[in-house]
Scaffold this motif. Sequence first.
Motif, short mmCIF file in Angstrom:
data_model
loop_
_atom_site.label_atom_id
_atom_site.label_comp_id
_atom_site.label_asym_id
_atom_site.label_seq_id
_atom_site.Cartn_x
_atom_site.Cartn_y
_atom_site.Cartn_z
N GLU A 65 0.83 -1.21 0.00
CA GLU A 65 0.00 0.00 0.00
C GLU A 65 0.86 1.25 0.00
N ARG A 66 1.92 1.25 0.80
CA ARG A 66 2.81 2.41 0.85
C ARG A 66 3.54 2.60 -0.49
N ILE A 67 3.96 1.49 -1.10
CA ILE A 67 4.60 1.57 -2.41
C ILE A 67 3.64 2.15 -3.44
N ALA A 68 2.39 1.69 -3.41
CA ALA A 68 1.39 2.19 -4.36
C ALA A 68 1.14 3.67 -4.16
N ARG A 69 1.14 4.12 -2.91
CA ARG A 69 0.93 5.54 -2.62
C ARG A 69 2.07 6.37 -3.21
N ARG A 70 3.29 5.88 -3.08
CA ARG A 70 4.44 6.59 -3.65
C ARG A 70 4.39 6.57 -5.18
N ALA A 71 3.97 5.44 -5.75
CA ALA A 71 3.86 5.35 -7.20
C ALA A 71 2.80 6.32 -7.72
N ASN A 72 1.68 6.41 -7.02
CA ASN A 72 0.63 7.35 -7.43
C ASN A 72 1.11 8.80 -7.35
N ALA A 73 1.92 9.08 -6.35
CA ALA A 73 2.47 10.44 -6.23
C ALA A 73 3.35 10.78 -7.42
N SER A 74 4.08 9.78 -7.94
CA SER A 74 4.91 10.03 -9.12
C SER A 74 4.05 10.27 -10.35
N LEU A 75 2.91 9.58 -10.44
CA LEU A 75 1.98 9.82 -11.55
C LEU A 75 1.44 11.25 -11.49
N VAL A 76 1.06 11.67 -10.30
CA VAL A 76 0.53 13.03 -10.12
C VAL A 76 1.56 14.07 -10.53
N ARG A 77 2.80 13.88 -10.13
CA ARG A 77 3.85 14.85 -10.48
C ARG A 77 4.03 14.92 -11.99
N PHE A 78 4.01 13.78 -12.65
CA PHE A 78 4.17 13.78 -14.11
C PHE A 78 2.99 14.48 -14.77
N LEU A 79 1.78 14.13 -14.37
CA LEU A 79 0.58 14.72 -15.00
C LEU A 79 0.51 16.22 -14.75
N ASP A 80 0.86 16.65 -13.54
CA ASP A 80 0.80 18.08 -13.22
C ASP A 80 1.80 18.88 -14.05
N ALA A 81 2.86 18.22 -14.51
CA ALA A 81 3.88 18.92 -15.31
C ALA A 81 3.49 19.02 -16.78
N VAL A 82 2.42 18.34 -17.19
CA VAL A 82 1.97 18.41 -18.58
C VAL A 82 1.30 19.76 -18.82
N PRO A 83 1.74 20.54 -19.79
CA PRO A 83 1.14 21.87 -20.03
C PRO A 83 -0.35 21.76 -20.37
N ALA A 84 -1.13 22.66 -19.82
CA ALA A 84 -2.57 22.70 -20.10
C ALA A 84 -2.81 23.45 -21.41
N SER A 85 -3.62 22.86 -22.28
CA SER A 85 -3.87 23.52 -23.58
C SER A 85 -5.11 24.39 -23.55
N GLY A 86 -6.05 24.07 -22.65
CA GLY A 86 -7.28 24.85 -22.60
C GLY A 86 -8.22 24.57 -23.76
N THR A 87 -8.02 23.44 -24.45
CA THR A 87 -8.86 23.14 -25.60
C THR A 87 -10.33 22.96 -25.21
N GLU A 88 -11.22 23.36 -26.09
CA GLU A 88 -12.66 23.15 -25.89
C GLU A 88 -13.15 21.91 -26.62
N SER A 89 -12.27 21.28 -27.37
CA SER A 89 -12.64 20.09 -28.14
C SER A 89 -12.51 18.85 -27.26
#
Length: 206
Positions: A65-89
């Motif tokens: 469970e602790r490993i999964a929590r750390r892995a999810n945190a790495s996913l969040v960091r990667f996704l948060d670093a993806v630039p937002a495009s603001g597309t309406e499509s």
Amino acid sequence: MAESPAAPARLRDRSATEALIVEAGERILLRDGFPGLNVQTLAAEAGCDRKLVYRYFDGVDGVVERIARRANASLVRFLDAVPASGTESLRTFARESLSAWLGALRASPLTLRLMAWALVEASTLLNRIEAERSAVLQAWMRERRPRLRTPPAGDAVAINAVLLAAVQHLALSGGARPGVGGVALDDAGWARIETALDALLVAFPD
């Protein structure tokens, strides 16, 4: 009554030992896969008594469970670093989301190990970890496009499920084999896969 001077040291020791056990679990999972993960191997890898794995984590499941929590945190960091495009499509947003998720998974070997484990073993713990990982992507999508609505025409949910499953399978395959269906999983192959997503998403309602 004054706290014993030894108490803070004990707290620090517990925290340090917990970290050692979790890090040991991550190394075992990456090196040997889930069959190699048990209380004995955790204790040996961490250099601690087996009793501490039970005392601090109630056994292997607590460590996972602790490993999964750390892995999810790495996913969040990667996704948060993806630039937002603001597309309406909706179609473009689906494309961006699938590409971002593919990148996040490929950047998290621990996540891929946990996903592979869940494919071959059913358990309440692994089901919960799967649900929590899915929630990471859903929360990111809601944050990026809070007024996201399913279009009335076409089954966007089913189409997205098929594409999401394909993306996750490709990410899993990337660490296990050189290619899938005649496409090499190297830099050129991943570029081809990204282009294929564009072609497939023509079927996605907008």
